[in-house]
Scaffold this active site. Structure first.
Site, short mmCIF file in Angstrom:
data_model
loop_
_atom_site.label_atom_id
_atom_site.label_comp_id
_atom_site.label_asym_id
_atom_site.label_seq_id
_atom_site.Cartn_x
_atom_site.Cartn_y
_atom_site.Cartn_z
N THR A 20 0.85 -1.21 -0.01
CA THR A 20 -0.09 0.07 0.14
C THR A 20 0.80 1.24 -0.03
O THR A 20 0.46 2.50 -0.23
CB THR A 20 -0.92 0.00 1.34
OG1 THR A 20 -0.07 -0.26 2.32
CG2 THR A 20 -2.07 -0.91 1.20
N GLY A 105 12.65 -9.73 4.67
CA GLY A 105 11.43 -8.86 4.78
C GLY A 105 11.43 -7.91 6.13
O GLY A 105 10.39 -7.52 6.37
N LEU A 106 12.55 -7.75 6.79
CA LEU A 106 12.48 -7.24 7.99
C LEU A 106 13.26 -5.97 7.73
O LEU A 106 13.74 -5.24 8.83
CB LEU A 106 13.09 -8.10 9.16
CG LEU A 106 12.41 -9.46 9.28
CD1 LEU A 106 13.06 -10.32 10.35
CD2 LEU A 106 10.88 -9.23 9.64
N SER A 107 13.50 -5.48 6.46
CA SER A 107 14.12 -4.22 6.36
C SER A 107 15.56 -4.04 6.74
O SER A 107 16.07 -2.93 6.85
CB SER A 107 13.35 -2.86 7.08
OG SER A 107 11.97 -2.83 6.57
N ASP A 153 9.42 1.22 5.00
CA ASP A 153 10.60 0.67 5.84
C ASP A 153 11.48 1.60 6.48
O ASP A 153 11.84 1.76 7.43
CB ASP A 153 11.44 -0.29 5.00
CG ASP A 153 10.82 -1.43 4.23
OD1 ASP A 153 9.40 -1.57 4.62
OD2 ASP A 153 11.11 -2.22 3.33
C1 GLA Z 1 9.09 -3.81 0.77
C2 GLA Z 1 9.24 -2.49 0.27
C3 GLA Z 1 8.29 -1.69 1.02
C4 GLA Z 1 6.89 -2.36 1.12
C5 GLA Z 1 6.75 -3.55 1.30
C6 GLA Z 1 5.35 -4.26 1.11
O1 GLA Z 1 9.34 -3.92 2.25
O2 GLA Z 1 10.48 -2.00 0.78
O3 GLA Z 1 8.12 -0.16 0.46
O4 GLA Z 1 6.43 -1.87 -0.15
O5 GLA Z 1 7.67 -4.29 0.80
O6 GLA Z 1 4.38 -3.88 1.69
#
Ligand code: GLA
Length: 346
Positions: A20, A105-107, A153
């Site tokens: 989103t 997926g944890l930035s 993120d």
């Molecule tokens: C990654 C991207 C974010 C976001 C998510 C999905 O983490 O870096 O900007 O789009 O995927 O929600």
């Protein structure tokens, strides 16, 4: 001795609101206890040296290097941005210590870039706010690394506070902190499947959203009424992607209301519906992740879902505080590739 400058930032888990953040909608990330520390010594020339425990090295780069798919690319991009912002006037020697797993997926990438920018800000006591640094960090991802990500993120790792979730409107970049319930915890479990935002699948979804934006004449797919989308007669993927954005945005709003009123059942239902939408409508889940989410739910989670960009990485589950550690043990027994990463226990 040369002076060094450090900054520590947390990893983040997104509780709800996926894809989103580049479609004008809401997200709800929260800080984790896994974290990254960057220590920087400025240099007068353009050379960059990076030592990171998780990678063989040191990496030797210069400020004029283009991104090449190397693990140190985010460091080069962040130092180029620090120079553009006037925080540094040259390269740097960097030392990175991180407990945030990469490709989960944890930035981890946003944390690396934001930590370097924060450390660089300390060099000159720069006036940039954390929000400005988050925006600069996104520029590094978009323009230098070529990852067309949103702002979630970078905002989360730059500003999130332990114990709260960040209700962030990615269109206006306004946010408020929402307390997390002390009766429950949010457990982050790695599926064992690593993925990279640079592998093209994230960008493919972004392109489909761009197509939908063109079709509907708006940048804010999240703000289109789902009923309007439902009336369009077509089975084109870009319509399904728009439908996910529109419904996911509303699920985030409902989840924020539910957290504020202590209605954990509704929060859990939103998480479950979010997962179903990522699986069937946005199509970014994988069978192994669906199985992990299903087991999490069957073992008693109030809600469970894939978190992050998709195609691998982690799930997040909301469980009653006192179901630990039995719940996790049972889940990991039935999914040998999975592992516990963190738990937010407010
Ligand atoms: C990654 C991207 C974010 C976001 C998510 C999905 O983490 O870096 O900007 O789009 O995927 O929600």
């Amino acid at each position: 001795m040369l002076e060094s400058f450090s900054a520590v930032v947390p990893g983040r888990v997104n509780l709800i609101g996926e894809h989103t953040d580049y479609n004008g909608g809401m997200v709800l990330p929260a800080a984790l206890s896994v974290r990254l520390e960057a220590t920087l010594i400025p240099r007068a020339d353009d050379d960059i040296t990076v030592i990171a425990e998780s990678h063989a090295g040191p990496a030797k780069r210069t400020l004029s290097d283009q991104a090449s798919g190397h693990w140190s690319d985010p460091c080069v991009g962040a130092l180029r941005e620090a120079n553009a912002l006037g925080l540094l006037t040259g390269g740097a020697s960097l030392n990175v210590h991180s407990t945030i797993p990469e490709g989960a997926g944890l930035s981890s990438s946003a944390a690396l870039i934001v930590a370097i920018l924060k450390a660089a800000r300390a060099v000159t006591d720069g006036a940039q706010t954390d929000i400005e640094l988050a925006i600069a960090a996104r520029r590094v991802e978009n323009s230098y690394m070529g990852v067309p990500c949103g702002i979630m993120d970078q905002m989360a790792v730059a500003l999130a506070t332990p114990g709260s979730a960040m209700a962030l409107d990615t269109k206006s970049i306004d946010y408020k902190l929402v307390s997390l319930p002390s009766s429950h915890q949010f457990v982050v479990i790695h599926s064992g499947i690593k993925r990279k935002l640079t592998d093209g699948r994230y960008a493919a979804r972004k392109l489909e959203c761009d197509r939908a934006k063109k079709y509907f004449g708006t940048d804010d797919l999240c703000l289109i009424e789902p009923e309007v989308l439902a009336r369009v007669e077509s089975n084109e993927p870009f319509l399904r992607r728009a439908m996910h954005c529109a419904t996911e945005h509303r699920r985030v709003l409902a989840a924020i209301d539910a957290l504020q009123s202590g209605d954990i059942e509704t929060l859990g239902r939103m998480m479950n519906e979010s997962h179903a939408s990522m699986r069937d409508v946005f199509e970014i889940s994988l069978p192994q992740i669906d199985a992990l989410v299903q087991s999490a739910f069957e073992l008693g989670a109030i809600g469970a879902r894939l978190t992050g960009g998709g195609f691998g990485g982690c799930i997040v589950a909301c469980i009653e505080r006192n179901s630990q550690p039995g719940w996790i043990n049972r889940l990991l027994e039935s999914h040998p590739d999975a592992r516990l990463i963190d738990a937010i226990v407010p």
